[in-house]
Scaffold this active site. Sequence first.
Site, PDB file in Angstrom:
ATOM      1  N   LEU A 524      -6.866  79.581   9.754  1.00 58.38           N
ATOM      2  CA  LEU A 524      -7.249  78.561  10.741  1.00 58.38           C
ATOM      3  C   LEU A 524      -7.295  79.109  12.153  1.00 58.38           C
ATOM      4  O   LEU A 524      -8.020  78.607  13.006  1.00 58.38           O
ATOM      5  CB  LEU A 524      -6.262  77.396  10.696  1.00 58.38           C
ATOM      6  N   GLY A 525      -6.497  80.149  12.437  1.00 56.34           N
ATOM      7  CA  GLY A 525      -6.469  80.703  13.784  1.00 56.34           C
ATOM      8  C   GLY A 525      -5.385  81.751  13.908  1.00 56.34           C
ATOM      9  O   GLY A 525      -4.656  82.058  12.959  1.00 56.34           O
ATOM     10  N   GLY A 527      -2.396  83.120  16.801  1.00 53.59           N
ATOM     11  CA  GLY A 527      -1.702  82.919  18.062  1.00 53.59           C
ATOM     12  C   GLY A 527      -0.681  83.994  18.304  1.00 53.59           C
ATOM     13  O   GLY A 527      -0.618  84.997  17.577  1.00 53.59           O
ATOM     14  N   GLY A 528       0.134  83.779  19.346  1.00 55.21           N
ATOM     15  CA  GLY A 528       1.154  84.757  19.680  1.00 55.21           C
ATOM     16  C   GLY A 528       2.191  84.899  18.583  1.00 55.21           C
ATOM     17  O   GLY A 528       2.801  85.954  18.394  1.00 55.21           O
ATOM     18  N   PHE A 529       2.436  83.831  17.824  1.00 53.16           N
ATOM     19  CA  PHE A 529       3.404  83.856  16.734  1.00 53.16           C
ATOM     20  C   PHE A 529       2.850  84.661  15.559  1.00 53.16           C
ATOM     21  O   PHE A 529       3.565  85.428  14.908  1.00 53.16           O
ATOM     22  CB  PHE A 529       3.686  82.413  16.300  1.00 53.16           C
ATOM     23  N   GLY A 530       1.565  84.473  15.278  1.00 55.18           N
ATOM     24  CA  GLY A 530       0.928  85.114  14.136  1.00 55.18           C
ATOM     25  C   GLY A 530      -0.192  84.245  13.610  1.00 55.18           C
ATOM     26  O   GLY A 530      -0.556  83.234  14.232  1.00 55.18           O
ATOM     27  N   LYS A 546       2.202  78.634   9.246  1.00 56.14           N
ATOM     28  CA  LYS A 546       2.267  79.573  10.356  1.00 56.14           C
ATOM     29  C   LYS A 546       3.142  80.757   9.918  1.00 56.14           C
ATOM     30  O   LYS A 546       4.320  80.591   9.603  1.00 56.14           O
ATOM     31  CB  LYS A 546       2.863  78.897  11.591  1.00 56.14           C
ATOM     32  N   ASP A 643       5.618  74.999  27.025  1.00 56.84           N
ATOM     33  CA  ASP A 643       4.333  75.650  26.730  1.00 56.84           C
ATOM     34  C   ASP A 643       3.271  74.612  26.366  1.00 56.84           C
ATOM     35  O   ASP A 643       2.534  74.759  25.398  1.00 56.84           O
ATOM     36  CB  ASP A 643       4.494  76.654  25.596  1.00 56.84           C
TER      37      ASP A 643
END
Length: 836
Positions: A524-525, A527-530, A546, A643
């Site tokens: 799906l995308g 991000g900074g987390f993974g 996630k 955030d």
Amino acid sequence: MGLIICKGGMQYLELLLLFSCFCLKFSIAIDTITVTQPATDREKIISSNKVFQLGFFNPVNTTNCYVGIWYNNVPVRTVVWVANRDMPLTNCSSGTLIIAKDGNLVLWNEQKEVIWSSNALNSAANSSAQLLDTGNLVLKDNSNGNTRWESFKYPSDSFIHKMELISDASTGEKRLLKSWKSPSDPSVGSFSGGINLLTIPEFYIWNGSHPHWRTGPWDGQIFIGVQDLSSSYHDFINLKDNKEGTVSIIGTYTATLTYLVLSHQGTLLKMLWNKGKQEFEVAWSVPAERDVYGKCGPFGSCNSKVSPICSCLRGFEPAHVEEWNSGNFTGGCTRRTALQCQRNISSSSQESRKDGFLKLTTMKVPELPEWSSALADECENQCLKNCSCTAYVYKFGIGCMLWNGNLIDMQKFSFGGADLYIRVAYSELDKIRNMKAVIAISVIIGSIIIVVCTYISWKWIVKHRGMKNKSNMKVFKKWSLSSECNTEMLLLDNLNRIKLEELPLFDFEKLAIATNEFHETNKLGQGGFGPVYKGKLPDGQEIAVKRLSRSSDQGLEEFMNEVVVISKLQHRNLVKLLGCCVEGEEKMLIYEYMPNKSLDAFLFDPKKQKLLYWSKRLNIIEGIGRGLLYLHRDSRLRIIHRDLKASNILLDEELNPKISDFGMARIFGSDEHQANTKRVVGTYGYMAPEYAMQGSFSEKSDVFSFGVLLLEIVSGRRNTSFYDDEQALSLLGYAWKLWNEDKIVTLIDPRISCQDFGPEILRCIHVGLLCVQEFAIDRPTISAILSMLSNEISYLLKPKQPAFTERPTTSKRQSSQNNQSRCSRNELTNTTVDGR
């Protein structure tokens, strides 16, 4: 002696009879004015069944006096007709309504000057005026009973039962409703309403001499251009057309105490008596903002279901692009491709490329149709033969309607209306045909591929199911053997502190199967987390997984923070954490799946932006605010998100917002209002200045981020969209500049610019500017913000200059960087965490 007594008794009886007649005169209200019985402020003229009353009255907030007719048994005086509209009396006691010597009904003032007269040319000396139970005041010739004059032929602003509005082409007679100037001034106002006798009858409201609203043509049953009223016409009106130039509308109300009134603002209202509340209520009103005449200009169509509400017809484009994009649609649209007959092409090679017609369904038809006797199968050919004919409609009950030149005042309906055929160039028809062909072929090919792939997948699953399960177990064991015991033990110790009934633990194998081994097609995308993957559990529930990346800047602290924080939160505007997974080096969070992904995917996508019309955007703003209020005030824990940004606002199937990503969130104690950190995390552009510069954060830090987000939602622009322009301000600076120049309206996304919502949108911008004040103490709390948005707090303070309104020059930035390198002992670090 007896004779004397008898004579005295007779005199006594005569006196008694005269006294009784005198009392009766003042105890019984009359319905007629005669030569010997005038009407003054002291007399009541009431119809025989006490339905209507005629008398002298003062409108609200004025001492001017008028003669009018109103409902008799209604507590609040409701005037439906006024005699001396433009010539008020200075006070009611000075007026007298009489039958003059020439037989006319006349209003005198104290000096016996004529203020108003019925001006009946053929009036008779022996006349009387009677108020009927219909509310009609009639002047009759007493010698033969003929009516010489009647108030129904001279309407004011109200249309009551049995009243008739007429348009007669042969005599030029035109009876119109005429609005008051204001609620306290019955004189003739700007608006009038009545039949516009063209080839097909329509009801119009005019503002002066310009059309303000129209009903569309009459088809024998209804006006086809008023969608909301199509089923209820026969409750109150009937139209008669003698086909010889005379058309009339008659009030046929089935309910008592019902009437139409044309307000001083140009709105036609149907008023219905509410017996319980003892007052008149508005049953419906026209026009709405979308219905105002010519709002979208020539060849433009209005549709209240989309934003912006105006669009060009297929084959047309805005005539003035800049005006159109700014929300001014009156310039309308123009053809993309000229018609063949307008290009004077007569060669035989062009015969097959003639102009054609595009069908637009459920439309309010344009103004000024020409009626034709052509039958249904001849209507199109008749229009096609005439180069100036731009559209046609064949409507049962009307017949063939043709339009020449520009098409004005069209509207897209959800139902009803008519099928409108627009003339376009052949090339425009080619585009439509090609699009339909591509869609049809795509659907066929796609269906075949799906069937084949489904069959192959089924065969493969049946054959390899056992092998796959064994492979997954081997992979699981491999990860388990290579794990770092200390990390896993620490995680498990922390997870044990969370009640399992609040946050289930998922095993890795189950998630691997759900996401098809974390296949790229399910991603799906990032991000900074993974990465985040879409998955489907065996019970059919869709999830978002996630997965912490090994290269992620975030690690155990952020993972555990999100688990601990969000596991204790439950709110409709917070994303729901379904569970987590910790096995070996794998750390994963399992969320409810949001089909519309994040807010930034809609807000900053040119194609999807139009789906965010104003009511949706306002719902998103309020939803985010309610989520923040829960975090700051109403949850078991006081949470500072730290955030908040568009990519961290997820949207469900109905575009309702849910705040996500609590990896940076901090829990506050009940007596804690502010905290400091040496490790500043978040996203530049959304960070409050005290947090970005000093590491100090509080509820007001989230308020600052919310303000940035609010301005982005209203403007449709990223806060960082100015970054590449060295001379440009930030979004906050741009908004502040427009605010000071009194041009803040230009900040609004043209897709939502609308007069109906103007004050509401401007209020949101005002609140946004208050949220981004440089100093935290100047920013409102989230509870105050929600009260401001809902108008519970009506007065808004004037905003001060926001933070980050100027972009430093290159030299200043280089100097700042040099200073930072020299001050390396500063322990404050800035970590930008991009969208997930």
